[in-house]
Design a protein around this motif. Sequence first.
Motif, PDB file in Angstrom:
ATOM      1  N   THR A  46       0.848  -1.194   0.000  1.00  0.00           N
ATOM      2  CA  THR A  46       0.000   0.000   0.000  1.00  0.00           C
ATOM      3  C   THR A  46       0.885   1.246   0.000  1.00  0.00           C
ATOM      4  O   THR A  46       2.086   1.173   0.291  1.00  0.00           O
ATOM      5  N   HIS A  47       0.298   2.385  -0.298  1.00  0.00           N
ATOM      6  CA  HIS A  47       1.060   3.641  -0.279  1.00  0.00           C
ATOM      7  C   HIS A  47       1.642   3.928   1.108  1.00  0.00           C
ATOM      8  O   HIS A  47       2.816   4.306   1.200  1.00  0.00           O
ATOM      9  N   ALA A  51       5.592   4.257   1.814  1.00  0.00           N
ATOM     10  CA  ALA A  51       6.159   5.454   2.432  1.00  0.00           C
ATOM     11  C   ALA A  51       7.120   5.071   3.557  1.00  0.00           C
ATOM     12  O   ALA A  51       8.221   5.626   3.658  1.00  0.00           O
ATOM     13  N   SER A  79       6.423  10.706  -2.879  1.00  0.00           N
ATOM     14  CA  SER A  79       5.290  10.368  -3.753  1.00  0.00           C
ATOM     15  C   SER A  79       4.292   9.435  -3.065  1.00  0.00           C
ATOM     16  O   SER A  79       3.157   9.307  -3.517  1.00  0.00           O
ATOM     17  N   ASN A  80       4.701   8.790  -1.987  1.00  0.00           N
ATOM     18  CA  ASN A  80       3.807   7.875  -1.273  1.00  0.00           C
ATOM     19  C   ASN A  80       3.321   8.422   0.063  1.00  0.00           C
ATOM     20  O   ASN A  80       2.436   7.848   0.675  1.00  0.00           O
ATOM     21  N   GLU A  81       3.900   9.513   0.504  1.00  0.00           N
ATOM     22  CA  GLU A  81       3.524  10.129   1.777  1.00  0.00           C
ATOM     23  C   GLU A  81       2.701  11.377   1.491  1.00  0.00           C
ATOM     24  O   GLU A  81       3.189  12.298   0.831  1.00  0.00           O
TER      25      GLU A  81
END
Length: 102
Positions: A46-47, A51, A79-81
């Motif tokens: 998952t993002h 992160a 980009s994921n946080e």
Amino acid sequence: ASGGMALEQQRRGDAELPQLLADVRYGRYAEAVARGNRLVGGGALTHPQLAVVHRALLEAYVALDARASAAAACAAWKSNEPNPVLDPVRVSPKIRAACDER
């Protein structure tokens, strides 16, 4: 069927994240890089999981003086946080510099 595989990979990621963070915390940076890249390469995280992994990789790469990899890890972390924060009081100047390189 593929949804079940993704869920299983996410659960494995949840089990590995504490170990990854412990590797970084205790200075086992090479192990952290190996574990982190294995998690990212496994896919389907998952993002929020990504992160955490990329933030840990950022710190490990900075400690190993791998500047290009640290900059890439920072970009992936950002980009994921949703709200990436590099608090100058809590985050080393080297980590902040790695995030400014890209």
